[in-house]
Design a protein around this motif. Structure first.
Motif, short mmCIF file in Angstrom:
data_model
loop_
_atom_site.label_atom_id
_atom_site.label_comp_id
_atom_site.label_asym_id
_atom_site.label_seq_id
_atom_site.Cartn_x
_atom_site.Cartn_y
_atom_site.Cartn_z
N PHE A 188 -5.56 68.85 40.09
CA PHE A 188 -5.82 67.63 39.34
C PHE A 188 -7.31 67.39 39.20
CE2 PHE A 188 -1.63 67.01 41.15
CZ PHE A 188 -0.92 66.43 40.11
N THR A 189 -7.71 66.79 38.08
CA THR A 189 -9.09 66.38 37.90
C THR A 189 -9.30 65.02 38.56
OG1 THR A 189 -8.59 65.28 35.81
CG2 THR A 189 -9.28 67.60 35.68
N GLU A 190 -10.55 64.56 38.59
CA GLU A 190 -10.88 63.25 39.18
C GLU A 190 -10.06 62.13 38.56
OE1 GLU A 190 -13.13 61.93 41.38
OE2 GLU A 190 -13.96 63.83 42.04
N ASP A 191 -9.80 62.20 37.25
CA ASP A 191 -9.08 61.11 36.58
C ASP A 191 -7.56 61.22 36.70
OD1 ASP A 191 -8.32 63.09 34.77
OD2 ASP A 191 -9.33 62.18 33.05
N GLY A 192 -7.08 62.19 37.48
CA GLY A 192 -5.65 62.33 37.73
C GLY A 192 -4.91 63.22 36.75
N THR A 193 -5.62 63.89 35.86
CA THR A 193 -4.99 64.81 34.91
C THR A 193 -4.65 66.12 35.61
OG1 THR A 193 -6.26 63.87 33.08
CG2 THR A 193 -5.31 66.07 32.74
N CYS A 194 -3.42 66.56 35.48
CA CYS A 194 -3.01 67.85 36.04
C CYS A 194 -3.53 68.96 35.13
CB CYS A 194 -1.49 67.92 36.15
SG CYS A 194 -0.90 69.47 36.84
N VAL A 195 -4.24 69.93 35.71
CA VAL A 195 -4.75 71.05 34.92
C VAL A 195 -3.97 72.34 35.19
CG1 VAL A 195 -7.05 70.12 34.56
CG2 VAL A 195 -6.61 71.52 36.57
N ALA A 196 -3.21 72.38 36.30
CA ALA A 196 -2.42 73.56 36.60
C ALA A 196 -1.33 73.23 37.60
CB ALA A 196 -3.30 74.68 37.15
N THR A 197 -0.19 73.91 37.45
CA THR A 197 0.92 73.78 38.40
C THR A 197 1.43 75.19 38.70
OG1 THR A 197 1.56 71.67 37.41
CG2 THR A 197 3.18 72.74 38.83
N ALA A 198 1.56 75.50 39.99
CA ALA A 198 2.07 76.81 40.40
C ALA A 198 3.26 76.61 41.32
CB ALA A 198 0.99 77.61 41.12
N ILE A 199 4.26 77.46 41.14
CA ILE A 199 5.44 77.47 42.01
C ILE A 199 5.63 78.91 42.46
CG2 ILE A 199 7.93 77.10 42.18
CD1 ILE A 199 7.62 74.90 40.05
N GLU A 200 5.73 79.08 43.80
CA GLU A 200 5.83 80.40 44.41
C GLU A 200 4.73 81.33 43.90
OE1 GLU A 200 9.84 81.86 44.03
OE2 GLU A 200 10.48 80.61 45.71
N GLY A 201 3.53 80.76 43.74
CA GLY A 201 2.38 81.55 43.33
C GLY A 201 2.29 81.84 41.85
N ARG A 202 3.32 81.47 41.09
CA ARG A 202 3.32 81.71 39.63
C ARG A 202 2.78 80.49 38.92
NH1 ARG A 202 9.00 82.02 39.09
NH2 ARG A 202 8.62 81.45 36.93
N LEU A 203 1.79 80.68 38.09
CA LEU A 203 1.21 79.59 37.31
C LEU A 203 2.17 79.26 36.18
CD1 LEU A 203 -1.40 77.95 37.33
CD2 LEU A 203 -2.35 79.63 35.76
N LEU A 204 2.86 78.11 36.30
CA LEU A 204 3.88 77.73 35.32
C LEU A 204 3.36 76.71 34.30
CD1 LEU A 204 7.08 77.53 37.50
CD2 LEU A 204 6.25 79.41 36.11
N PHE A 205 2.23 76.08 34.61
CA PHE A 205 1.61 75.17 33.65
C PHE A 205 0.11 75.30 33.80
CE2 PHE A 205 -0.67 71.22 32.94
CZ PHE A 205 -0.41 71.02 31.60
N ARG A 206 -0.58 75.33 32.67
CA ARG A 206 -2.04 75.31 32.65
C ARG A 206 -2.48 74.57 31.41
NH1 ARG A 206 -5.24 80.82 32.06
NH2 ARG A 206 -3.83 80.83 30.31
N ARG A 207 -3.31 73.55 31.63
CA ARG A 207 -3.87 72.81 30.49
C ARG A 207 -5.02 73.61 29.93
NH1 ARG A 207 -2.46 67.98 29.32
NH2 ARG A 207 -1.72 67.56 31.42
N ARG A 208 -5.03 73.79 28.65
CA ARG A 208 -6.07 74.60 28.01
C ARG A 208 -7.33 73.83 27.81
NH1 ARG A 208 -3.94 79.41 27.89
NH2 ARG A 208 -1.79 79.53 27.31
#
Length: 178
Positions: A158-178
């Motif tokens: 997460f960034t300082e303002d609370g925006t999620c920039v990436a989510t990983a499950i079991e080491g796999r990057l399943l979400f990434r904000r461009r």
């Protein structure tokens, strides 16, 4: 494969920790970037993120979000808007199993975009259950595990303002904000 994630700080980890090493589906190490790079850098893919690494979010209301709400397709935005539809608005849609499955996949993508790595269940709609299973998001009653060696590599950045920039499950990057 080893991945070394370097961030500004790792929350819920020892003071001074600003990196995590992921080995497959598990966390191999958490600590200061310089130390982890010296130990793993030759063998690891390094990812740098402008944010804070945290355990993933647990969504206790997942059943309501995925089985009692319709997440519109972007192509339906002019007609239905972009927010989930519930109640009478949902009833008017005449939901089919196929439509429930598509809605659940879009809802799961939105949950991943908030750092969600686990959901409370159980799910009763077969197409929603299938979408959840295929997403990789865990169905559990427990909160996500802390970021410690040997724990599942389930985390969000997460960034300082609370925006999620990436989510990983079991080491796999399943979400990434461009």
């Amino acid at each position: 494969m080893l991945t070394l994630h370097h961030v500004r700080a790792v929350r819920s980890a020892p003071a001074g920790a600003d990196a995590v090493v992921v080995d497959g589906a598990r966390i191999a190490a958490v600590g200061p970037y310089e130390e982890l790079f010296a130990a793993y850098g030759e063998r690891a893919r390094v990812r740098r993120w402008d944010g804070f690494l945290t355990p993933g979010r647990h969504e206790p209301d997942a059943v309501a979000l995925l089985e009692s709400a319709y997440w519109p397709d972007p192509r339906e935005a002019d007609e239905l808007g972009t927010d989930p539809l519930t109640g009478a608005d949902l009833d008017r849609l005449g939901m089919t199993d196929t439509r429930w499955g598509h809605s659940a996949r879009r809802g799961l993508q939105r949950l991943l975009a908030t750092g969600t790595t686990s959901l409370a269940g159980p799910f009763t709609h077969p197409s929603v259950r299938t979408a959840v299973t295929r997403s990789g998001i865990r169905v559990t009653t427990a909160a996500p595990t802390p970021l410690v060696p040997a724990a599942p590599a389930d985390f969000a950045i997460f960034t300082e303002d609370g925006t999620c920039v990436a989510t990983a499950i079991e080491g796999r990057l399943l979400f990434r904000r461009r």
